[in-house]
Design a protein around this motif. Structure first.
Motif, PDB file in Angstrom:
ATOM      1  N   CYS A  17       0.871  -1.268   0.003  1.00 23.72           N
ATOM      2  CA  CYS A  17      -0.045  -0.143  -0.049  1.00 23.72           C
ATOM      3  C   CYS A  17       0.739   1.390  -0.113  1.00 23.72           C
ATOM      4  O   CYS A  17       1.753   1.277   0.852  1.00 23.72           O
ATOM      5  CB  CYS A  17      -1.007  -0.182   1.229  1.00 23.72           C
ATOM      6  SG  CYS A  17      -1.994   1.343   1.493  1.00 23.72           S
ATOM      7  N   SER A  19      -0.311   4.692  -0.171  1.00 30.57           N
ATOM      8  CA  SER A  19      -0.739   5.823   0.720  1.00 30.57           C
ATOM      9  C   SER A  19      -1.807   5.628   1.570  1.00 30.57           C
ATOM     10  O   SER A  19      -2.548   4.444   1.723  1.00 30.57           O
ATOM     11  CB  SER A  19      -1.222   6.653  -0.654  1.00 30.57           C
ATOM     12  OG  SER A  19      -2.538   6.462  -0.929  1.00 30.57           O
ATOM     13  N   THR A  22      -5.006   4.862  -0.168  1.00 32.08           N
ATOM     14  CA  THR A  22      -5.214   3.621  -0.669  1.00 32.08           C
ATOM     15  C   THR A  22      -5.575   2.548   0.429  1.00 32.08           C
ATOM     16  O   THR A  22      -6.264   1.492   0.363  1.00 32.08           O
ATOM     17  CB  THR A  22      -3.901   3.054  -1.461  1.00 32.08           C
ATOM     18  OG1 THR A  22      -3.510   4.166  -2.545  1.00 32.08           O
ATOM     19  CG2 THR A  22      -3.915   1.732  -1.966  1.00 32.08           C
TER      20      THR A  22
END
Length: 259
Positions: A17, A19, A22
């Motif tokens: 992941c 961010s 996200t």
């Protein structure tokens, strides 16, 4: 039973992941996929392990990189969406990542249970303290009316089943591992009888099935009484409560003998 490919695919994305936005998307999608798995009657314990791993990987992912140490259900491998994600440490934005997709999350209150679930050293006298804490969580007996459980009695799966069993298992096998594994290790260590461990394992699985089903039905955060449960769930809950009560009595007697 093997997990559905959709669960495995999502779990592969979590560690990468990039961010916090996200992360929110992954957590939201995880709940949708988990609902499908519950509808298909997948194994509740395996689903909890999967969800715990997903949450852990997201918190540790480079795009989140939270400076916290998970504890509680997520660290043990027992996490369900209806349970708060807990951690040691501070991250002002992390709580919002979960809250934005309808999940509870917060910094944990400092306690020996919090430290043990996080994998921190137990310390001198720790096992005795864990035993005392576990016995203090002994749930009250079901209220009876005319020889039958009172249908107006409150239902609290976490307080009467899951938390007490988790506390006993934590004492029996300190360390961040799933409750069902802790119970088995407790037998190997001679702290739990095979009968007690088997009884608690059964009650734990019953509690998880009930808790996950109520989450699936979107009522896990609603107050409920026995009257509100479907007949089969009402019977299962009552039976599990009696099992836990009897097992706590057995463990209490054995603890007195050790003194």
């Amino acid at each position: 039973m093997a997990l559905h490919q959709s669960l495995l695919d999502l779990s592969e994305l979590a560690p990468h992941c990039q961010s916090r936005a996200t992360a929110r998307g992954l957590l939201a999608e995880a709940q949708d996929i988990l609902r499908n798995a519950v509808a298909h009657q997948d194994n509740e314990i395996e689903l909890a392990h999967w969800y715990s791993r997903l949450v852990t990987d997201i918190v540790r992912a480079p795009g989140v990189n939270a400076p916290v140490r998970l504890t509680g259900a997520a660290a043990r491998g027992d996490q369900l969406p209806s349970m708060p994600v807990e951690w040691i440490g501070q991250d002002a934005d992390l709580q919002g990542v979960f809250a934005d997709v309808g999940l509870q999350a917060h910094e944990a209150t400092d306690s020996i249970a919090t430290r043990v679930d996080a994998g921190l050293p137990l310390g001198s006298g720790g096992e005795h303290a864990l035993l005392e804490e576990a016995l203090s969580q002994r749930p009250p007996a079901l209220r009876m009316v005319d020889g039958l459980p009172d249908r107006d009695a409150a239902v609290d799966i976490k307080a009467t089943l899951l938390s007490p069993i988790a506390a006993v298992a934590r004492w029996a096998a300190p360390g961040p591992r799933p409750t069902v594994d802790r119970l088995a290790i407790g037998v190997e260590r001679g702290l739990l009888s095979a009968s007690d461990a088997e009884s608690l394992d059964l009650a734990w699985r019953t509690g998880y099935a009930l808790e996950l089903r109520r989450w699936y039905e979107r009522v896990s955060d609603h107050a409920a009484t026995l009257r509100d449960l479907p007949p089969l769930d009402r019977t299962a809950y009552g039976s599990a409560c009696r099992i836990v009560s009897a097992t706590f009595e057995s463990i209490t007697r054995r603890a007195e003998e050790y003194k």
